[in-house]
Design a protein around this motif. Structure first.
Motif, short mmCIF file in Angstrom:
data_model
loop_
_atom_site.label_atom_id
_atom_site.label_comp_id
_atom_site.label_asym_id
_atom_site.label_seq_id
_atom_site.Cartn_x
_atom_site.Cartn_y
_atom_site.Cartn_z
N ILE A 75 -8.71 6.47 20.37
CA ILE A 75 -7.66 5.88 21.20
C ILE A 75 -8.17 4.60 21.87
N SER A 76 -9.41 4.64 22.35
CA SER A 76 -9.99 3.44 22.95
C SER A 76 -10.13 2.32 21.91
N LEU A 77 -10.55 2.69 20.70
CA LEU A 77 -10.66 1.71 19.63
C LEU A 77 -9.30 1.10 19.29
N ALA A 78 -8.28 1.93 19.25
CA ALA A 78 -6.93 1.42 18.97
C ALA A 78 -6.46 0.48 20.08
N LEU A 79 -6.77 0.83 21.34
CA LEU A 79 -6.40 -0.02 22.46
C LEU A 79 -7.05 -1.39 22.33
N VAL A 80 -8.36 -1.39 22.05
CA VAL A 80 -9.08 -2.65 21.91
C VAL A 80 -8.51 -3.47 20.75
N SER A 81 -8.26 -2.82 19.62
CA SER A 81 -7.78 -3.52 18.44
C SER A 81 -6.42 -4.17 18.70
N VAL A 82 -5.52 -3.43 19.32
CA VAL A 82 -4.19 -3.98 19.60
C VAL A 82 -4.28 -5.15 20.57
N LEU A 83 -5.07 -5.00 21.63
CA LEU A 83 -5.17 -6.06 22.62
C LEU A 83 -5.84 -7.31 22.05
#
Length: 318
Positions: A295-303
């Motif tokens: 979830i943290s990786l997805a947050l970083v990727s999207v941002l």
């Protein structure tokens, strides 16, 4: 040879060159792509891409770190989002990302404008960059000396009639103290990067502004910001990536709470992931821990994708 024949010959040569893949320089560059980029791509794949895929696979299982893995699908993600502790950690991560990030960039840009024409700015740049080189453990120990009941802060407040100062190191105050420490220790780092971007602006741009009668706001709007926009974008991406991974300073500031782990009021998603997998307080839940990490990786990727698109500008060459 007539001009018409010459044009036809040149057109035929150009067509042949395009058919062969462009100019000779382009072909040479493509030949060098594999030997230069290939080893780095292989290392990146082995150390990052494959482990990320493995983590995504583990997040779909219930696993204690040893023994058989039980496939549960997205139940770990549902469990994580239903966990109030994870939502609190996720909220703290967003506070670090946006609130602390906004404070850092406002102060860094203000310091950049102040230091731009200051005498001895190179020395000042080195001084403000120095806190970024210090290990977080030092700041944790220093905070204990400064903010304890008999520390420097409370001593300085006594002459002002503050006889009952706040409990600075209380569990409810740990996270605001961490946020303030991050602002103090990180602002100099981004100020240094922004100053490097401002320093590359040719002086004649400012001379043209002076001749045109532009005021300070107009110089900022039409010269400094447009010509350093790519630097701002890079700094925004760097902070986005680093803020989601903040772990050490949380552990150092709150690790002496008695339980061996920081108080839950100060957790981030990185701390939540670590405690869920390695705390030793209960059976390790690697599935839920890796789900939190994904979830943290997805947050970083999207941002990061959003920032790169939102801050995309044409390259400026001086």
């Amino acid at each position: 040879m007539s001009r018409t024949t010459t044009r036809r010959s040149l057109s035929a040569a150009a067509a042949v060159e395009r058919g062969q893949g462009g100019s000779s320089i382009d072909r040479q560059r493509r030949k060098l792509l594999v030997p230069f980029v290939g080893p780095a791509f292989i290392v990146y794949t082995l150390l990052f891409i494959i482990p990320a895929i493995g983590a995504a696979w583990i997040s779909l299982h219930e696993w204690a770190g040893s023994g058989p893995m039980k496939f549960v699908g997205v139940k770990n993600y549902i469990r994580v989002f239903q966990d109030d502790l994870f939502m609190k950690s996720f909220g703290n991560t967003l506070l670090l990302l946006f609130v602390v990030g906004a404070a850092i960039f406002i102060l860094a840009f203000a310091m950049t404008l102040v230091l731009r024409d200051m005498a001895g700015k190179k020395i000042v740049r080195n001084v403000i960059f120095f806190p970024h080189l210090i290990n977080a453990l030092v700041f944790g120990v220093l905070a204990g000396f400064i903010f304890n009941p008999g520390g420097m802060v409370n001593t300085l407040l006594k002459p002002f009639g503050v006889t009952e100062p706040p409990a600075w190191l209380a569990q409810d105050n740990i996270f605001p103290l961490i946020m303030a420490t991050l602002v103090a220790t990180t602002t100099g780092y981004f100020t240094t990067i922004l100053m490097a971007g401002v320093d590359r602006i040719p002086p004649y741009y400012y001379e043209d502004c002076a001749l045109a009668g532009a005021n300070a706001w107009q110089r900022l709007r039409y010269v400094i910001l447009p010509l350093t926009w790519d630097v701002f974008g890079t700094c925004a991406v760097l902070w986005t990536i680093s803020s989601v991974k903040i772990f050490e300073i949380i552990w150092v500031f709150g690790g002496s709470s008695g339980a061996g782990i920081p108080p839950t009021q100060s957790w981030t998603t990185a701390v939540y992931t670590y405690v869920t997998a390695f705390s030793g307080q209960s059976t390790p839940a690697y599935g839920a821990a890796t789900a939190s990490a994904i979830i943290s990786l997805a947050l970083v990727s999207v941002l990061v994708v959003f920032l790169r698109r939102a801050m995309r500008r044409d390259a400026v060459e001086f």
